[in-house]
Write a protein that holds these residues in place. Structure first.
Motif, PDB file in Angstrom:
ATOM      1  N   HIS A   1       0.886  -1.254   0.115  1.00  0.00           N
ATOM      2  CA  HIS A   1       0.111   0.070   0.103  1.00  0.00           C
ATOM      3  C   HIS A   1       0.845   1.192   0.086  1.00  0.00           C
ATOM      4  CE1 HIS A   1      -3.542  -2.489   1.012  1.00  0.00           C
ATOM      5  NE2 HIS A   1      -4.196  -1.487   0.425  1.00  0.00           N
TER       6      HIS A   1
ATOM      7  N   CYS B   1       2.272   1.562  -3.655  1.00  0.00           N
ATOM      8  CA  CYS B   1       0.993   2.194  -4.460  1.00  0.00           C
ATOM      9  C   CYS B   1       0.866   3.633  -4.090  1.00  0.00           C
ATOM     10  CB  CYS B   1      -0.088   1.268  -4.170  1.00  0.00           C
ATOM     11  SG  CYS B   1       0.002  -0.264  -5.115  1.00  0.00           S
ATOM     12  N   ALA B   2       0.678   4.108  -2.849  1.00  0.00           N
ATOM     13  CA  ALA B   2       0.485   5.395  -2.504  1.00  0.00           C
ATOM     14  C   ALA B   2       1.655   6.463  -2.814  1.00  0.00           C
ATOM     15  CB  ALA B   2       0.398   5.586  -1.179  1.00  0.00           C
ATOM     16  N   CYS B   3       2.868   6.063  -2.763  1.00  0.00           N
ATOM     17  CA  CYS B   3       3.911   6.707  -3.428  1.00  0.00           C
ATOM     18  C   CYS B   3       3.878   6.551  -4.986  1.00  0.00           C
ATOM     19  CB  CYS B   3       5.315   6.005  -3.287  1.00  0.00           C
ATOM     20  SG  CYS B   3       5.694   6.366  -1.142  1.00  0.00           S
ATOM     21  N   ALA B   4       3.534   5.680  -5.598  1.00  0.00           N
ATOM     22  CA  ALA B   4       3.476   5.833  -7.044  1.00  0.00           C
ATOM     23  C   ALA B   4       2.379   6.759  -7.337  1.00  0.00           C
ATOM     24  CB  ALA B   4       3.364   4.452  -7.670  1.00  0.00           C
ATOM     25  N   LEU B   5       1.243   6.721  -6.781  1.00  0.00           N
ATOM     26  CA  LEU B   5      -0.136   7.402  -6.955  1.00  0.00           C
ATOM     27  C   LEU B   5       0.349   9.024  -6.816  1.00  0.00           C
ATOM     28  CD1 LEU B   5      -2.872   7.502  -7.569  1.00  0.00           C
ATOM     29  CD2 LEU B   5      -3.596   7.376  -5.535  1.00  0.00           C
ATOM     30  N   LEU B   6       1.042   9.197  -5.707  1.00  0.00           N
ATOM     31  CA  LEU B   6       1.558  10.681  -5.397  1.00  0.00           C
ATOM     32  C   LEU B   6       2.752  11.114  -6.322  1.00  0.00           C
ATOM     33  CD1 LEU B   6       1.947  10.867  -1.803  1.00  0.00           C
ATOM     34  CD2 LEU B   6       0.522  11.976  -3.089  1.00  0.00           C
TER      35      LEU B   6
ATOM     36  N   CYS C   1       2.762  10.025  -9.570  1.00  0.00           N
ATOM     37  CA  CYS C   1       2.113  10.184 -10.708  1.00  0.00           C
ATOM     38  C   CYS C   1       1.447  11.444 -10.676  1.00  0.00           C
ATOM     39  CB  CYS C   1       0.871   9.063 -11.090  1.00  0.00           C
ATOM     40  SG  CYS C   1       1.908   7.553 -11.829  1.00  0.00           S
ATOM     41  N   ALA C   2       0.466  11.856  -9.639  1.00  0.00           N
ATOM     42  CA  ALA C   2      -0.252  13.329  -9.563  1.00  0.00           C
ATOM     43  C   ALA C   2       0.632  14.303  -9.761  1.00  0.00           C
ATOM     44  CB  ALA C   2      -0.892  13.074  -8.001  1.00  0.00           C
TER      45      ALA C   2
END
Length: 124
Positions: free
Chosen positions: A101, A104-109, A111-112
């Motif tokens: 998790h 995934c959170a780091c990748a999402l941040l 990407c954002a």
């Protein structure tokens, strides 16, 4: 364990008197069963005298109770081992899930942040 509630482990808190009574009743039931089995065995040996039948019954019941006690101890030891194994495995799985998790959170941040950067550059 009931669905949606947490049950206290056996042997803690208010369950101690209940466990003691339950243990006594279980032991009493095993003793009575062993006594019935010994009487049935003695009934199949009509040549035994009353004293011999009583002696055989007493030895049979004692041995049966000893074996039952040993079996229960072995079972509780194995249950404790299994519980520890399951707790260790659960902790490892929970740690893996937390790491996944976090990734995934780091990748999402990331990407954002990248999308925001590209959007800012395109609006200039």
């Amino acid at each position: 364990m009931r669905h949606g509630s947490q049950q206290a482990p056996r042997g803690t808190g208010d369950s101690v008197p209940t466990d003691t009574i339950e243990g006594y009743l279980l032991a009493h039931t095993h003793h009575q069963q062993a006594h019935r089995e010994a009487e049935h065995l003695c009934a199949r040996m009509p040549w035994l005298t009353s004293a011999q039948a009583e002696d055989l019954t007493r030895h049979y019941v004692r041995r049966r109770i000893d074996l039952t006690g040993q079996m229960l101890l072995t079972t509780t030891e194995r249950a404790a081992q299994l519980r520890q194994e399951y707790e260790d495995r659960y902790a490892a799985l929970r740690g893996d899930l937390l790491r996944r998790h976090a990734v995934c959170a780091c990748a999402l941040l990331a990407c954002a942040g990248g999308v925001t950067t590209v959007a800012c550059l395109l609006t200039r």
